[in-house]
Design a protein around this motif. Structure first.
Motif, PDB file in Angstrom:
ATOM      1  N   PHE A  26      75.922  23.354 -27.840  1.00  0.00           N
ATOM      2  CA  PHE A  26      75.815  24.814 -27.976  1.00  0.00           C
ATOM      3  C   PHE A  26      74.618  25.307 -27.172  1.00  0.00           C
ATOM      4  CE2 PHE A  26      78.974  25.710 -31.332  1.00  0.00           C
ATOM      5  CZ  PHE A  26      79.331  24.401 -31.649  1.00  0.00           C
ATOM      6  N   HIS A  27      74.834  26.339 -26.341  1.00  0.00           N
ATOM      7  CA  HIS A  27      73.830  26.764 -25.372  1.00  0.00           C
ATOM      8  C   HIS A  27      73.668  28.276 -25.362  1.00  0.00           C
ATOM      9  CE1 HIS A  27      74.072  22.718 -23.617  1.00  0.00           C
ATOM     10  NE2 HIS A  27      75.368  22.813 -23.833  1.00  0.00           N
ATOM     11  N   GLU A  58      76.403  21.404 -33.360  1.00  0.00           N
ATOM     12  CA  GLU A  58      77.153  20.321 -32.709  1.00  0.00           C
ATOM     13  C   GLU A  58      77.439  19.189 -33.702  1.00  0.00           C
ATOM     14  OE1 GLU A  58      78.687  20.071 -29.963  1.00  0.00           O
ATOM     15  OE2 GLU A  58      78.981  17.925 -29.678  1.00  0.00           O
ATOM     16  N   SER A  59      76.455  18.814 -34.514  1.00  0.00           N
ATOM     17  CA  SER A  59      76.668  17.737 -35.489  1.00  0.00           C
ATOM     18  C   SER A  59      77.750  18.115 -36.489  1.00  0.00           C
ATOM     19  CB  SER A  59      75.371  17.459 -36.269  1.00  0.00           C
ATOM     20  OG  SER A  59      74.344  17.065 -35.405  1.00  0.00           O
ATOM     21  N   CYS A  65      79.822  27.523 -26.293  1.00  0.00           N
ATOM     22  CA  CYS A  65      80.134  26.341 -27.100  1.00  0.00           C
ATOM     23  C   CYS A  65      80.929  25.399 -26.188  1.00  0.00           C
ATOM     24  CB  CYS A  65      80.958  26.731 -28.323  1.00  0.00           C
ATOM     25  SG  CYS A  65      80.380  28.218 -29.192  1.00  0.00           S
ATOM     26  N   GLU A  66      80.243  24.432 -25.620  1.00  0.00           N
ATOM     27  CA  GLU A  66      80.885  23.508 -24.672  1.00  0.00           C
ATOM     28  C   GLU A  66      81.356  22.274 -25.442  1.00  0.00           C
ATOM     29  OE1 GLU A  66      82.814  22.043 -22.331  1.00  0.00           O
ATOM     30  OE2 GLU A  66      81.715  23.497 -21.066  1.00  0.00           O
ATOM     31  N   GLY A 110      84.191  27.623 -26.186  1.00  0.00           N
ATOM     32  CA  GLY A 110      84.264  28.915 -26.872  1.00  0.00           C
ATOM     33  C   GLY A 110      82.972  29.693 -26.731  1.00  0.00           C
ATOM     34  N   LEU A 111      82.953  30.856 -27.378  1.00  0.00           N
ATOM     35  CA  LEU A 111      81.772  31.711 -27.402  1.00  0.00           C
ATOM     36  C   LEU A 111      81.519  32.141 -28.840  1.00  0.00           C
ATOM     37  CD1 LEU A 111      82.670  34.061 -24.394  1.00  0.00           C
ATOM     38  CD2 LEU A 111      80.939  32.260 -24.357  1.00  0.00           C
ATOM     39  N   THR A 112      80.258  32.200 -29.226  1.00  0.00           N
ATOM     40  CA  THR A 112      79.917  32.767 -30.528  1.00  0.00           C
ATOM     41  C   THR A 112      78.533  33.387 -30.440  1.00  0.00           C
ATOM     42  OG1 THR A 112      79.957  32.372 -32.925  1.00  0.00           O
ATOM     43  CG2 THR A 112      78.878  30.693 -31.573  1.00  0.00           C
ATOM     44  N   ILE A 113      78.113  34.030 -31.519  1.00  0.00           N
ATOM     45  CA  ILE A 113      76.782  34.635 -31.588  1.00  0.00           C
ATOM     46  C   ILE A 113      76.057  33.994 -32.759  1.00  0.00           C
ATOM     47  CG2 ILE A 113      75.525  36.766 -32.131  1.00  0.00           C
ATOM     48  CD1 ILE A 113      77.805  38.259 -30.632  1.00  0.00           C
ATOM     49  N   ASN A 114      74.851  33.485 -32.504  1.00  0.00           N
ATOM     50  CA  ASN A 114      74.088  32.914 -33.600  1.00  0.00           C
ATOM     51  C   ASN A 114      72.599  32.893 -33.266  1.00  0.00           C
ATOM     52  OD1 ASN A 114      73.547  31.155 -36.122  1.00  0.00           O
ATOM     53  ND2 ASN A 114      75.756  31.479 -36.164  1.00  0.00           N
TER      54      ASN A 114
END
Lengths: 140, 140, 140
Positions: free
Chosen positions: C17-18, C65-66, C122-123, C49-53
Motif C-alpha cells: 500500500f502506497h 498488507e499483512s 493498493c498494489e 486498487g485505490l483507497t483512502i486511509n
C-alpha cells in the motif's frame, strides 16, 4: 449544471453501524434544487466509513458489527500500528473495506435510493467524537 | 455540462458474479454524447452489489463467488437477522464489501475502462429477480 | 460547470500500500480551477486498487498488507484462475475489496481531505509495472 457543497458534523455515535440518511437530508436541503444529478457523501476520517445497506431491521446493523469484527479481529500478532489502542488498526482496515464515500443518484429533487436502502455511518472506534462529512450534489 | 440519467431493470441472474458492461452500454446510448465526464451505475438493492474486475476468464468470476462465500459464511451463530433465509444476511454484508455503485470515466463518448475491465453485477441471493439500476452520466 | 480529465501513468511500486496523493496533485494542477466540485481517481487495472486511509505512520500501510493477505490468502484449493501465478487471483479479489476508484470533494481549489487522509495505491501483484489512472475533476 450546478454544484452544491456543505461540510457538517455528525453527532457522535457508539461503535457500530448507524443510519444517517435523515441527518444528511435534513442538513442539506439543496438536494431539492436538482432534477437529475448525483450526491456524494464523504467522511473526513480514516477510522470510520460510509456504506449503503438495509434501512429497516436494526439486527442487520448488529450483524454487520459482529461479522466485521470477525473479518478484521483486534490484537493480531502482525499488527505494528498499535499505539492508539487495539481498536485502532482494525478501524483503519474496516474503513477501507466499507469505503470513505457513497454516491447516490438524485432524481426529481430527492435521493433515488431503493425502498430498503439507507446510508450507514460505520463507526469503528470505541470512543469516537463527532465525525465531519462533506456533502456534494451536482446536477441540473 | 449535462446530466443524463436512466433507470433500467437488469435481467435476473443466478447467484454469482456476472459481466453487465454490454447491457449497460446498450441500454444507455447517452454515453456517446459526452466527450469528457463520469458515469455512475447505482444498484437500488441491499443484497446485490456492483464492482469492476476482469472481463475475460469466467473462472475469475467463479473464484470471486467461492472466496466471498468463505469470507462471509452462512449460518454463523452470531447472525440475528435470519428470517429471510441463510443467504440473506451474508448477502447484505457482501453487498457492502463490493459496493452499491461504480464510477467509470467517459472519454470521447465511450467508457474509459482498462482493456481487461468489465462491470460486474454481484448477485448474492439464491433466488433473486430482476435488479433495478440507475445510470447517470455527467460531463461535456 | 467544467470537466477536467487526464490520464497518467503512476511509477511502478512494490506489492503493498502506497501513498500517491502528491503524485496525483502534482500531475493534475486543474484541481486549482475548481471552487466547489468532485475529483475521481480511477485505476484501469483489475489487480490493483485505490483507497483512502491514514497518511502518517508507514506501519498502517504495512498492517494493511499483512491483514489483506490473511483475508484473501494465496493457494486456496478452490481457486481455478491460477495460470498467472499464486498472487494473481487474490489480487483480483483484493482490488474489488479496496475499490477501483476514489472520490474526493474539491473545495476552494484543493482536495478537501481530512488531515489524516491520503490516497493509497493498493498494489497486489508481486511484479507489476506502471499503473494507468484517469483523473477527472468536475465543478464550478
Amino acid at each position: 449544471m450546478y454544484t452544491y457543497q456543505k461540510e457538517i458534523n455528525l453527532k457522535p455515535r457508539a461503535r457500530g453501524f448507524h443510519l444517517i440518511t435523515r441527518e444528511i437530508e435534513s442538513s442539506f436541503p439543496d438536494i431539492s434544487n436538482i432534477n437529475f444529478g448525483m450526491l456524494n457523501v464523504f467522511i473526513k476520517h480514516t477510522s470510520a466509513g460510509l456504506t449503503i445497506n438495509e434501512n429497516a431491521d436494526p439486527t442487520v446493523r448488529e450483524d454487520f458489527e459482529s461479522h466485521i469484527n470477525k473479518m478484521v479481529p483486534e490484537n493480531q500478532a502482525y499488527y505494528k500500528h498499535t499505539f492508539e489502542g487495539p481498536d485502532d488498526m482494525p478501524a483503519h482496515i474496516k474503513a477501507s473495506l466499507m469505503g470513505t464515500s457513497v454516491n447516490v443518484p438524485i432524481t426529481n429533487g430527492k435521493l433515488n435510493l431503493g425502498i430498503w436502502q439507507g446510508i450507514y455511518l460505520c463507526e469503528h472506534r470505541n470512543n469516537a467524537g463527532s465525525r465531519k462529512i462533506v456533502i456534494t450534489a451536482q446536477g441540473n
